[in-house]
Structures are given as structure tokens and as C-alpha cells.
Design an enzyme around this catalytic site. Structure first.
Site, PDB file in Angstrom:
ATOM      1  N   GLU A   1       0.838  -1.200   0.000  1.00 40.95           N
ATOM      2  CA  GLU A   1       0.000   0.000   0.000  1.00 40.95           C
ATOM      3  C   GLU A   1       0.874   1.252   0.000  1.00 40.95           C
ATOM      4  OE1 GLU A   1      -3.538   1.920   2.858  1.00 40.95           O
ATOM      5  OE2 GLU A   1      -2.391   0.162   3.511  1.00 40.95           O
TER       6      GLU A   1
ATOM      7  N   CYS B   1      -5.749  -2.937   1.999  1.00 40.35           N
ATOM      8  CA  CYS B   1      -5.565  -3.030   3.446  1.00 40.35           C
ATOM      9  C   CYS B   1      -6.877  -3.190   4.217  1.00 40.35           C
ATOM     10  CB  CYS B   1      -4.770  -1.823   3.936  1.00 40.35           C
ATOM     11  SG  CYS B   1      -4.003  -2.043   5.570  1.00 40.35           S
TER      12      CYS B   1
ATOM     13  N   LYS C   1      -9.163   3.367  -2.291  1.00 32.80           N
ATOM     14  CA  LYS C   1      -9.517   2.744  -1.014  1.00 32.80           C
ATOM     15  C   LYS C   1     -10.815   3.337  -0.461  1.00 32.80           C
ATOM     16  CE  LYS C   1      -7.302   1.536   3.414  1.00 32.80           C
ATOM     17  NZ  LYS C   1      -6.061   1.716   4.214  1.00 32.80           N
TER      18      LYS C   1
END
Length: 266
Positions: free
Chosen positions: A41, A146, A112
Site C-alpha cells: 500500500e 488493506c 480505497k
């Protein structure tokens, strides 16, 4: 498919150094027969660089994406990497992940949706949708980042859309080791797909990362794990046992969506 996960400490706020390191790792991955390399990430500019994050942000088709596309073509290896994506309206950037194939074509760019902690909420604009899986080399591939994987709904949504492999760049610290050890294999088995989870290693500006990059199969087995330090984790993904796994773990076929609406209390 032979998949490579690149667990690395990286070079905080030094995009050029990270691109030079990618050149070296792509060469190694190609020699090892890998077809796709997964990075952590916010790998491109670093995760623990709050003061520089906005300045490090680039467009999805910006100079780094173009350089990575050149490297993909040179080595014949696809790359999925995390980076800060410049917001189209000049607002806070997105925490994004992009997949570029071995011909240098941009296949997917995901923002994200589930930001973690105060720092991420302060630095980033959350994405507002999941992206449909893309097809490459006969595989249907989805992207998450994540914290996204810790919500069952995200992976289930991709599974119902036909995903067979979910790529997850991550930046995980040691107190959350439950995620790669328990949650990632659970998401794989409950959704009957492969989950690849690639973390940072070492220490970045005082923030300690767990490492623990791993790949989980649809039967819940972790096919490989990198404990700590830097390195490439090479995993061969085989869909041949898929029907056997689905018969053994019939979670998708056994769903009863009509039951999953609002609960009635009495």
C-alpha cells in the site's frame, strides 16, 4: 499463474528510488517466471509521510504510471502497486492501487473505500465504489486495499461478481497480525477465491510494519508467508481443485439472500 509479492521497506518520499528498486525486483521476478508482481500500500511514495503525501500524489496515468508501464513491457510482468492518486478536483488525494499488465496497459485503478485511523481520514478522500473485477490471462482479478479486506462485504461483493483472485496492497503494523493470520484465510475460504496480501517491512519514519505478506487459497490454506524483512514471495496459483473446494465449502451456493435484509425484532 505465478504470482510474486514484493515485501519491502521502500524509500519514504523518494519515488525515483522506489522505481529504481522496482526495476531490480521486476527483473528478479521475471527470471523466476512470475507473471504478476504485487507491491504494498502506498508503495510508490511511502505510507508514513503525512507532510509530503499531497505533494507525492500523481495522476493515474502520470509519470510514474508511464515508467511502470515501460518496465512491465520490458520484463513481461504485470504490476499492481499502491500510490497516492491526485484528486481530480484538487481535494485530498486518494489512497489508490493500480494494475498495469505485461503489455503496459492500465487495467484497473481502485481508490480505497475504507480508510483506517485518524491519519488516513485526514490525508485522503475515500473512494466511493468498488470496481468490477478485470480479466487478465484468463483470471478475473479484483483490487482492495488493506483495511478494506477486514469488511466481509467487500470480498463477498467481488466473489459474487466472479472474482477469482483479490490483490491487496497493505500497510499493517504488528498489533494487527490477526489480519494475515486469520482474516485473510477466512476471506479466501468463505468466498472461494485466492487472496494475495502484500505488506511493508521494517520501519518507516518510526512506524514499524509487521511484514507477514501471504497468499491464501480457496480452501483456507496459506500457500506462502514472508515473516519479516524484504523479499519476494513466489506462489503458483492453481484453479484445478476449484470444484472440489466448492463442494467442500459450499458457502456461495448455500447462500439465502432473502434472509439477509433488515432483521425483525419481536
Amino acid at each position: 499463474m505465478r504470482l510474486a509479492l514484493w515485501q519491502t521497506q521502500g524509500f519514504p518520499a523518494d519515488i525515483n528510488a522506489n522505481l529504481l528498486a522496482l526495476d531490480v525486483q521486476l527483473r528478479a521476478a521475471a527470471v523466476a517466471g512470475a507473471q504478476l508482481l504485487l507491491c504494498p500500500e502506498l508503495w510508490l511514495g511511502g505510507y508514513q509521510v503525512p507532510q509530503q503525501m499531497a505533494a507525492l500524489a500523481e495522476d493515474a496515468d502520470g509519470p510514474s504510471a508511464q515508467r511502470i508501464a515501460e518496465l512491465c513491457r520490458s520484463y513481461g510482468v504485470a504490476v499492481c502497486y499502491g500510490y497516492a492518486e491526485r484528486h481530480e478536483d484538487g481535494q485530498r488525494p486518494y489512497n489508490a492501487a493500480q494494475l498495469i499488465d505485461a503489455d503496459g496497459q492500465r487495467l484497473a485503478n481502485y481508490r480505497k473505500t475504507h480508510l483506517f485511523g485518524a491519519m488516513e481520514h485526514e490525508l485522503f478522500t475515500p473512494g466511493d465504489c468498488l470496481q468490477a473485477p478485470v480479466e487478465w490471462l484468463g483470471w478475473r482479478i479484483a483490487l482492495l486495499i488493506c483495511f478494506d479486506v477486514e469488511f466481509p462485504e467487500t470480498v463477498r461483493t467481488h466473489a459474487l461478481a466472479g472474482a477469482e483472485l483479490v490483490l491487496i496492497p497493505t500497510a499493517l503494523t504488528p498489533e494487527y497480525r490477526t489480519v494475515p493470520e486469520l482474516i485473510v484465510p477466512t476471506r479466501a475460504v468463505e468466498n472461494q477465491l485466492f487472496v494475495a496480501y502484500c505488506n511493508h517491512s521494517g520501519v518507516e519514519n518510526g512506524l514499524v510494519f509487521l511484514g507477514g505478506s501471504c497468499v491464501a487459497a480457496p480452501n483456507g490454506e496459506r500457500l506462502g508467508v514472508l515473516a519479516g524483512g524484504e523479499g519476494l514471495l513466489l506462489i503458483d496459483l492453481d484453479r484445478a481443485p476449484r470444484e472440489q473446494w466448492r463442494a467442500q465449502f459450499p458457502y456461495l451456493e448455500g447462500r439465502r439472500p432473502a434472509l439477509y435484509g433488515a432483521l425483525v425484532t419481536r
